[in-house]
Motif scaffolding. Structure first.
Motif, PDB file in Angstrom:
ATOM      1  N   GLU A  18       1.099  -1.147  -0.181  1.00  0.00           N
ATOM      2  CA  GLU A  18       0.201   0.086  -0.214  1.00  0.00           C
ATOM      3  C   GLU A  18       1.012   1.855   0.422  1.00  0.00           C
ATOM      4  O   GLU A  18       2.271   1.530   0.711  1.00  0.00           O
ATOM      5  CB  GLU A  18      -1.189   0.010   0.791  1.00  0.00           C
ATOM      6  N   GLU A  75      -2.776   3.371  -4.658  1.00  0.00           N
ATOM      7  CA  GLU A  75      -2.970   3.486  -3.606  1.00  0.00           C
ATOM      8  C   GLU A  75      -2.670   1.536  -3.085  1.00  0.00           C
ATOM      9  O   GLU A  75      -2.298   1.312  -2.369  1.00  0.00           O
ATOM     10  CB  GLU A  75      -4.546   2.973  -3.366  1.00  0.00           C
ATOM     11  N   ARG A 118      -5.759  -3.622  -5.876  1.00  0.00           N
ATOM     12  CA  ARG A 118      -6.544  -3.528  -5.219  1.00  0.00           C
ATOM     13  C   ARG A 118      -7.704  -2.265  -5.486  1.00  0.00           C
ATOM     14  O   ARG A 118      -9.019  -2.635  -4.775  1.00  0.00           O
ATOM     15  CB  ARG A 118      -6.293  -4.012  -3.644  1.00  0.00           C
ATOM     16  N   ASP A 119      -6.825  -1.301  -5.503  1.00  0.00           N
ATOM     17  CA  ASP A 119      -7.673   0.191  -5.484  1.00  0.00           C
ATOM     18  C   ASP A 119      -5.940   0.655  -6.887  1.00  0.00           C
ATOM     19  O   ASP A 119      -4.640   0.711  -6.174  1.00  0.00           O
ATOM     20  CB  ASP A 119      -7.036   0.756  -4.624  1.00  0.00           C
ATOM     21  N   GLU A 129      -8.016   8.555 -11.080  1.00  0.00           N
ATOM     22  CA  GLU A 129      -8.593   7.140 -10.579  1.00  0.00           C
ATOM     23  C   GLU A 129      -8.032   5.910 -11.211  1.00  0.00           C
ATOM     24  O   GLU A 129      -7.696   4.969 -10.640  1.00  0.00           O
ATOM     25  CB  GLU A 129      -9.670   7.432 -11.742  1.00  0.00           C
TER      26      GLU A 129
END
Length: 596
Positions: free
Chosen positions: A387, A434, A489-490, A540
């Motif tokens: 992360e 992220e 995941r992001d 995004e």
């Protein structure tokens, strides 16, 4: 005689005309175009909660004896590298990059100043505004010390004038996020105070005003703060409760700001408030399901630490970051934070560090996993999740390795930092997402890349047929997964600073110029992907060459990300780590050097 009179008369006339021009023409024009002209505040269409102000509230659970602040600092080992004198060519190239970063800061600052002045954030694509953190001008206050650091004196004076008009005794928000308010607002004001040697009394006055308000959140039966504080309840002298579901990071990351406020004011209550939290954490550190570490979620009401989830990412990160930093700020007068850090890093090394399986990577890198732990300590589930919020850890381990003489940990600090650099470089845009999961090595010392294992990680199970392998290959192509990455995941990038934070710290510790090269590469990629008309926007998807913009620019873009970049290309003496402690929001607080 007559000719002399005429000469004097002509001189007087010319002088009069010059004076008149100065007052009637030049001065108004100068004032009109002066950078010090106060921007127009965006009107606050607030409906205050019955116009409540939290003044002179009555404590329901007053403290009768304060925990004393240590006041006799001792020597701490040096952190910064002994940098050699740079050549004229090196200096010219470095300053050119720094100036580019400064102009980027001014672009975003101007967008905020012109379209969201005294509101919390500007919406960088649309030019609208957002009040995310109590509506006190988060970007304005969070950026105060950055203005000082970058030598933007006129802008700083404008911001100081605006600061005088902020009322920290009331807010239109129904609750106050104590953690975010402390690190952004209080941190910004204290750091600006320290950087200007107290020349602007308004900074400390407003920090105290905010501190007086926030202190009410600690007025609970066990003196643990209500982190999502229902402030109007306190204003009406009603009882509040600590949260049964409280993020570890929020509860444990107020120490540096509150300690510094006590050091500056002499008021013991701020240090007392956070030291009580530390004592609770220390008492429970070896009683959790993973001794040495605290779970991500804690029960601050009943002081229970039995949650099963453990991470060093979101909701936990700065709790660990503040252990060595509070030790420094206290002048090494207590071994409490050293001991807590030692227990934590040993548990991290034993249970969380892992080496990802990577292709064509010439450097050893490390990540940390997320764990779900059964009672008794056995790991129920392990996620090999990288992360962006975890990228603080390299710098934290580096600082701790220096001040606690843990030289064996310096390689870990560098490999964690290099892991975050890799996470940027491996993406098509050169920007880290992220969160992403990666394939982990079974043997950290012998880990050749294995396509089959990577495919199984992407698939989530063993591959049994050629058809399944073909589907995995199509999935990898469709998802644009770099080799070794099993899932994004992001995929967003939110202008976060953590990777640059560790690069800054490790550069100041090692002097390795390749870290500057990495930072510059990251800056150019971020600026290209996120620049908008009124600032810079979160994006995004870091896989898109022209990513969709989310029209969001949090205050930490100016307060942290661009500040760290600026400091990476500044002289090493500028905000030296041997002179300052940088908070989790990158606010520099003066280190004690011989009493307070």
């Amino acid at each position: 005689m007559i000719s002399n009179r005429k000469g004097r008369s002509l001189t007087t006339t010319i002088l009069f005309l010059l004076v008149a021009y100065f007052f009637l023409v030049w001065l108004p024009l100068h004032q009109l175009f002066s950078h010090k002209a106060q921007p127009t505040a965006i009107e606050k269409q607030w409906h205050r909660l019955n116009n409540i102000h939290i003044n002179n509230s009555i404590e329901r659970f007053p403290v009768t004896s304060y925990i004393p602040l240590p006041t006799s600092p001792v020597s701490i080992p040096r952190i910064q590298h002994d940098f050699p004198v740079e050549s004229r060519r090196e200096r010219k190239a470095r300053l050119k990059k720094r100036e580019t970063i400064k102009q980027t800061f001014l672009h975003a600052w101007s967008g905020y100043k012109d379209h969201a002045w005294m509101r919390d954030e500007v919406s960088p694509s649309s030019g609208r505004y957002d009040d995310s953190f109590s509506g006190w001008g988060a970007t304005l206050v969070d950026s105060l010390d950055a203005l000082v650091i970058m030598g933007l004196d006129d802008e700083f004076e404008i911001a100081l004038d605006a600061l005088k008009r902020i009322d920290f005794t009331t807010t239109p928000s129904s609750y106050v996020n104590v953690f975010e308010i402390v690190i952004r607002y209080m941190g910004g004001m204290i750091a600006a105070h320290d950087l200007t040697d107290g020349k602007h009394p308004i900074l400390l006055q407003k920090a105290v005003e905010l501190g007086e308000m926030i202190y009410n959140a600690f007025d609970t039966h066990n003196r643990m703060p209500q982190m999502r504080w229902e402030w109007s309840e306190s204003a009406q002298n009603l009882e509040i409760q600590p949260g049964e579901v409280t993020n570890l990071a929020e509860l444990a990351s107020l120490t540096v700001e509150f300690t510094r406020l006590t050091q500056l004011t002499g008021d013991p209550k701020y240090y007392d408030a956070v030291q009580r939290i530390t004592d609770v954490l220390e008492k429970n550190q070896q009683e959790t399901r993973l001794p040495g570490l605290w779970p991500t979620i804690v029960d601050a009401d009943h002081l229970w630490f039995d949650n099963a989830e453990f991470t060093l990412g979101g909701c936990a990160d700065s709790a660990y970051e503040y252990l060595p930093k509070e030790h420094i700020l206290l002048g090494a007068q207590t071994d409490q934070y050293r001991n807590m850090y030692t227990d934590a890093i040993e548990a991290i090394k034993k249970h969380m560090l892992f080496r990802p399986m990577l292709k064509d990577q010439d450097k050893q890198i490390l990540f940390t996993s997320n764990l779900v732990v059964n009672r008794g300590g056995s790991v129920h589930q392990e996620r090999f999740l990288q992360e962006h919020l975890k990228c603080f850890l390299g710098g934290t381990v580096g600082i701790a390795a220096k001040i606690f003489n843990r030289t064996e940990d310096m390689s870990i600090a560098r490999e964690l930092t290099d892991g975050c650099i890799w996470s940027y470089d491996v993406m098509p845009t050169g920007i880290m997402p992220e969160a992403m999961e990666v394939a982990a090595c079974d043997d950290k010392d012998n880990c050749p890349f294995d396509d089959a294992k990577w495919y199984e990680g992407v698939w989530g199970d063993q591959l049994k047929t050629d058809s399944e392998r073909h589907q995995v290959q199509k999935l990898i192509k469709h998802e644009r997964l770099p080799a070794g990455v099993t899932v994004l995941r992001d995929s967003a990038y939110k202008l976060r600073p953590e990777a640059l934070e560790s690069i800054f710290i490790m550069y100041r510790i090692t002097g390795d110029k390749s870290l500057q090269d990495a930072a510059w590469r990251m800056f150019k990629n971020i600026d290209k992907a996120t620049r908008t008309k009124f600032g810079h926007s979160s994006i995004e998807d870091v896989r898109d060459s022209e990513p969709q913009l989310s029209d969001k620019m949090e205050s930490f873009w100016l307060a942290e990300t661009l500040k760290y970049l600026y400091l990476i290309f500044s002289e090493p003496s500028h905000i030296s780590l041997d002179d300052y402690v940088l908070s989790t929001e990158a606010h520099p607080f003066k280190r004690p050097s011989g009493g307070f």
